[in-house]
Write a protein that holds these residues in place. Structure first.
Motif, PDB file in Angstrom:
ATOM      1  N   GLN A   2     -40.707 -11.869  -9.259  1.00 31.65           N
ATOM      2  CA  GLN A   2     -40.627 -10.996  -8.524  1.00 31.65           C
ATOM      3  C   GLN A   2     -40.321  -9.338  -9.369  1.00 31.65           C
ATOM      4  O   GLN A   2     -39.506  -9.550 -10.065  1.00 31.65           O
ATOM      5  CB  GLN A   2     -39.553 -10.964  -7.306  1.00 31.65           C
ATOM      6  N   TYR A   3     -41.141  -8.347  -9.169  1.00 34.10           N
ATOM      7  CA  TYR A   3     -40.783  -7.198  -9.443  1.00 34.10           C
ATOM      8  C   TYR A   3     -40.586  -5.940  -8.480  1.00 34.10           C
ATOM      9  O   TYR A   3     -41.235  -6.266  -7.368  1.00 34.10           O
ATOM     10  CB  TYR A   3     -41.994  -6.716 -10.242  1.00 34.10           C
ATOM     11  N   ALA A   4     -40.049  -4.881  -8.777  1.00 34.24           N
ATOM     12  CA  ALA A   4     -39.916  -3.992  -7.878  1.00 34.24           C
ATOM     13  C   ALA A   4     -40.833  -2.723  -8.657  1.00 34.24           C
ATOM     14  O   ALA A   4     -40.671  -2.368  -9.927  1.00 34.24           O
ATOM     15  CB  ALA A   4     -38.556  -3.255  -7.892  1.00 34.24           C
ATOM     16  N   ILE A   6     -40.974   0.970  -8.426  1.00 32.64           N
ATOM     17  CA  ILE A   6     -40.008   1.934  -8.029  1.00 32.64           C
ATOM     18  C   ILE A   6     -40.759   3.132  -8.066  1.00 32.64           C
ATOM     19  O   ILE A   6     -41.396   3.654  -9.398  1.00 32.64           O
ATOM     20  CB  ILE A   6     -38.742   2.210  -8.695  1.00 32.64           C
ATOM     21  N   THR A  40     -43.859  -8.492  -0.991  1.00 30.61           N
ATOM     22  CA  THR A  40     -42.827  -9.211  -0.256  1.00 30.61           C
ATOM     23  C   THR A  40     -41.911  -8.166   0.315  1.00 30.61           C
ATOM     24  O   THR A  40     -41.005  -8.842   1.030  1.00 30.61           O
ATOM     25  CB  THR A  40     -42.077 -10.136  -1.258  1.00 30.61           C
ATOM     26  N   GLY A  41     -42.403  -7.032   0.240  1.00 32.53           N
ATOM     27  CA  GLY A  41     -41.176  -6.087   0.842  1.00 32.53           C
ATOM     28  C   GLY A  41     -41.375  -4.564   0.296  1.00 32.53           C
ATOM     29  O   GLY A  41     -42.293  -4.477  -0.536  1.00 32.53           O
ATOM     30  N   GLY A  42     -40.794  -3.642   0.847  1.00 34.67           N
ATOM     31  CA  GLY A  42     -40.731  -2.298   0.374  1.00 34.67           C
ATOM     32  C   GLY A  42     -40.845  -1.372   1.539  1.00 34.67           C
ATOM     33  O   GLY A  42     -40.919  -1.461   2.811  1.00 34.67           O
ATOM     34  N   ILE A  78     -40.472   2.313  -2.603  1.00 33.83           N
ATOM     35  CA  ILE A  78     -40.311   0.913  -3.605  1.00 33.83           C
ATOM     36  C   ILE A  78     -41.330  -0.084  -2.997  1.00 33.83           C
ATOM     37  O   ILE A  78     -41.247  -0.266  -1.624  1.00 33.83           O
ATOM     38  CB  ILE A  78     -38.992   0.411  -3.590  1.00 33.83           C
ATOM     39  N   TYR A  79     -41.791  -0.901  -3.791  1.00 36.05           N
ATOM     40  CA  TYR A  79     -42.769  -1.940  -3.427  1.00 36.05           C
ATOM     41  C   TYR A  79     -42.177  -3.097  -3.964  1.00 36.05           C
ATOM     42  O   TYR A  79     -41.712  -3.129  -5.309  1.00 36.05           O
ATOM     43  CB  TYR A  79     -44.062  -1.841  -3.731  1.00 36.05           C
ATOM     44  N   LEU A  80     -41.966  -4.392  -3.275  1.00 36.22           N
ATOM     45  CA  LEU A  80     -41.483  -5.461  -3.953  1.00 36.22           C
ATOM     46  C   LEU A  80     -42.751  -6.548  -4.162  1.00 36.22           C
ATOM     47  O   LEU A  80     -43.367  -6.512  -3.096  1.00 36.22           O
ATOM     48  CB  LEU A  80     -40.416  -6.105  -3.030  1.00 36.22           C
ATOM     49  N   ASP A  82     -44.629 -10.063  -5.576  1.00 36.10           N
ATOM     50  CA  ASP A  82     -44.358 -11.311  -6.443  1.00 36.10           C
ATOM     51  C   ASP A  82     -45.782 -11.930  -7.072  1.00 36.10           C
ATOM     52  O   ASP A  82     -46.621 -12.100  -6.499  1.00 36.10           O
ATOM     53  CB  ASP A  82     -43.907 -12.372  -5.463  1.00 36.10           C
ATOM     54  N   ARG A 109     -36.776  -8.252 -10.778  1.00 37.04           N
ATOM     55  CA  ARG A 109     -35.909  -8.722  -9.706  1.00 37.04           C
ATOM     56  C   ARG A 109     -34.682  -9.424 -10.538  1.00 37.04           C
ATOM     57  O   ARG A 109     -34.932 -10.315 -11.064  1.00 37.04           O
ATOM     58  CB  ARG A 109     -36.304  -9.266  -8.539  1.00 37.04           C
TER      59      ARG A 109
END
Length: 112
Positions: A2-4, A6, A40-42, A78-80, A82, A109
């Motif tokens: 997992q990476y952000a 930013i 996965t989020g953001g 921010i985007y999360l 995977d 992450r």
């Protein structure tokens, strides 16, 4: 892994958010992440002047309106994601529709 992603934007970029062309670029990018099954989020963030900053001062806390920017760029969102590895994260980072004044930081992450 997992990476952000930013996202940092300039003051001008925050003003451009009302421009449908600029906004549509972000919508298309977000949809591409979703369709690829890696998001996965953001969230996007409101302009920096809407922020409140809390700083610790010994045993006390100091609460102030707005940030104290030290540079030309401010956190815009921010985007999360995977993805298998850093190379894949970078492939997505270069597709972020930032202006020539913005940047994207790619950070793994913290695994706990």
């Amino acid at each position: 892994m997992q990476y952000a992603l930013i996202i940092r934007e300039s003051a001008g970029d925050f003003k451009r958010r009302e421009d449908p062309t600029y906004r549509n670029g972000w919508t298309a990018y977000t949809q591409a992440l979703i369709q690829a099954g890696i998001m996965t989020g953001g969230a996007g963030l409101t302009a920096p002047e809407t922020a409140t900053v809390v700083r610790r001062r010994g045993d006390e806390h100091d609460v102030q309106d707005g940030p104290f920017p030290e540079g030309k760029e401010q956190l815009g969102g921010i985007y999360l994601i995977d993805v298998p590895d850093l190379d894949a994260a970078l492939e997505w980072a270069v597709r972020v529709p930032i202006s020539h004044e913005g940047s994207v930081e790619v950070r793994p992450r913290l695994q706990m």
